[in-house]
Design an enzyme around this catalytic site. Structure first.
Site, short mmCIF file in Angstrom:
data_model
loop_
_atom_site.label_atom_id
_atom_site.label_comp_id
_atom_site.label_asym_id
_atom_site.label_seq_id
_atom_site.Cartn_x
_atom_site.Cartn_y
_atom_site.Cartn_z
CG LEU A 85 -1.71 1.37 1.66
CD1 LEU A 85 -2.49 1.85 0.63
CD2 LEU A 85 -2.35 1.33 2.89
CB SER A 86 0.66 4.26 0.47
OG SER A 86 0.70 5.58 0.32
#
Length: 498
Positions: free
Chosen positions: A167-168
């Site tokens: 994520l991210s």
């Protein structure tokens, strides 16, 4: 969980790296939340049950820690999934919210959760923008590779079925790992992330986040090819997840990621097919020369920056909401299926249509009887429980056996043609076996929520099913919940006879 991206100047060097505070440059009109290195997430960082730290996994030049989740009784030859958290998050936080442990149990694979800390980056981000940490054989990238080698040796994982997701900032590192180690990873999932090697400095990282360079597919592809071993001929299959209302990582990054990985595969940028999924999600697939999806793009209408989760007990639901965990669709479920971890091929289905009229004919304490309408051209049918194949039938009826008492199960059916190609799955039906026995659970509100017995909204906790208020969402408030039916809990602090 804080800005999941690199520090913004002013910064200070630490052991030769660049670190410092993180700020999000977003306006209030865009729904921005100002964050600095001194802010922490509202969710408690409790150690998740079942997560084990592994030490001594190699030279560890990136100064990371290794955490694993291995389902009970997992045999050798199972797949392995590496999951990278975002900034200010931790391995236990990602374990608790992402939904991946549910599918590790259901589909039988091991999980590795690498963790970085503020000693590496002031906001505990993976340093995806630093060549010293994201290049093959160096820094954090090498530490993650050493974790894979250690997990394979410990658990007997299938080296042909190793996958990575993030994520991210973890997604930025995931893209780089797929480029640097295509000989290690069979597939990847980039959730709210950026193209591989989009940035090699802090300033370039912010450019990539807010306004990614409009390079040609070949230019993006060259960045991957130059990072990989020179003799690479086989590439990982890549899932790309992006919210259309993300103001931290511009949605244009998903387009650039698509261009990059389709070019690496030598295929065009026009989708082979599109499909509507739950949560306002549009899936666009790009097939390789054999007709198998090499790149899948999941665009979620209206979703901001974060990981897509869908709390609930359904077979295609997962995770819990929190900062940067957004209630839309279960990305872990769809990613696992794209990789084929559900026991299916994860590839392009056959041409037979979905069976219609799937119904539950009856249930007992341990069986479910199903029936459906015939499909022209079908030589048999495959029955799935919770996304996992449980049997085949040559007629339009099937009885599933050996089930738990008082438990809800979701089923789909696909038609199979004479060549063995599996067609489109039917709509799902849910059946609940009889004879449910109530159970009691005493825990703090955080533990109830991560176990699915409760959910949180606005910092407060509510019992799943009944919706009874339980107070603040934290580890200091304890309640006893009684499960009176599948997915239905009531407060029972005064006593819980079963």
């Amino acid at each position: 969980m804080g800005q999941p991206y690199p520090p913004h100047p002013p910064f200070r060097p630490v052991r030769g790296r660049v670190f410092g505070g993180i700020r999000r440059w977003l306006t209030a009109a865009a729904g921005a939340l100002a964050l600095t290195g001194s802010l922490v997430a509202v969710s408690p960082q409790a150690t998740a049950a079942g997560l084990t730290q592994v030490t001594g996994f190699g030279s560890n030049p990136g100064n990371l820690s290794m955490h694993t989740y291995v389902p009970d009784g997992l045999g050798t030859g199972a797949p392995l999934v590496v999951a990278l958290h975002g900034c200010t998050q931790s391995a236990s936080d990602y374990y608790a919210h992402s939904g991946w442990p549910k599918f590790a149990d259901a589909y039988r694979f091991a999980l590795v959760f690498p963790q970085t800390t503020s000693a590496n980056n002031a906001n505990s981000c993976f340093n995806w923008f630093d060549p010293g940490d994201s290049t093959r054989g160096q820094g954090e990238a090498l530490s993650i590779r050493q974790m894979v080698d250690t997990a394979v040796a410990r658990y007997g994982s299938d080296t042909r079925r190793v996958y990575i997701t993030g994520l991210s900032a973890g997604a930025g590192m995931t893209a780089n790992m797929l480029a640097a180690y295509p000989d290690v990873f069979a597939g990847g999932s980039i959730d709210s992330g950026l193209p591989a090697y989009c940035a090699t400095s802090v300033s370039a990282a912010y450019t990539c986040m807010y306004s990614p360079p409009n390079r040609t597919p070949a230019q993006w592809g060259d960045l991957v090819r130059s990072a990989a071993p020179a003799d690479t001929t086989s590439w990982p299959r890549v899932a790309i997840w992006q919210g259309t209302s993300d103001t931290t990582v511009a949605p244009a990054n998903a387009t650039e990621l698509r261009d990059q990985w389709t070019n690496v595969w030598g295929i065009g940028q026009t989708s082979s097919r599109t499909e509507s999924l739950s949560g306002g999600t549009t899936l666009s697939q790009y097939d390789d020369a054999s007709g198998r999806p090499a790149v899948s793009v999941y665009s979620i209408s209206g979703m901001a920056h974060g990981l897509a989760v869908d709390p609930g007990s359904g077979p295609d639901q997962c995770g819990t909401t929190g900062t940067y965990y957004l209630d839309t669709v279960c990305s872990s479920y769809h990613t696992a299926r794209f990789w084929g971890l559900d026991g299916g091929s994860g590839q392009n289905p056959g041409t037979l249509p979905a069976p219609t009229g799937l119904t539950v004919g009856g249930t007992t304490d341990s069986t479910v009887s199903l029936s459906w309408n015939p499909v022209d051209g079908a030589s048999s049918y495959t029955v799935y429980r919770g996304g996992t194949k449980v049997g085949t039938a040559t007629s339009t009826a099937y009885t599933d056996t050996g089930l738990a008492t008082g438990t809800a199960y979701a089923y789909t059916v696909s038609a199979v043609d004479a060549a063995g190609a599996v067609g489109t799955p039917s709509s799902s039906v849910t059946a609940t076996t009889t004879g449910y026995t109530p159970t009691c659970h005493t825990a703090d509100n955080y533990q109830h929520t991560t176990a699915g017995r409760a959910y949180q909204s606005g910092g407060y906790t509510y019992a799943t099913g009944s919706g009874q208020a339980m107070g603040l969402y934290n580890t200091f408030t304890t309640h006893t919940l009684k499960q009176t039916a599948p997915g239905y809990y009531v407060l029972a602090d005064s006593g819980c006879p079963v």
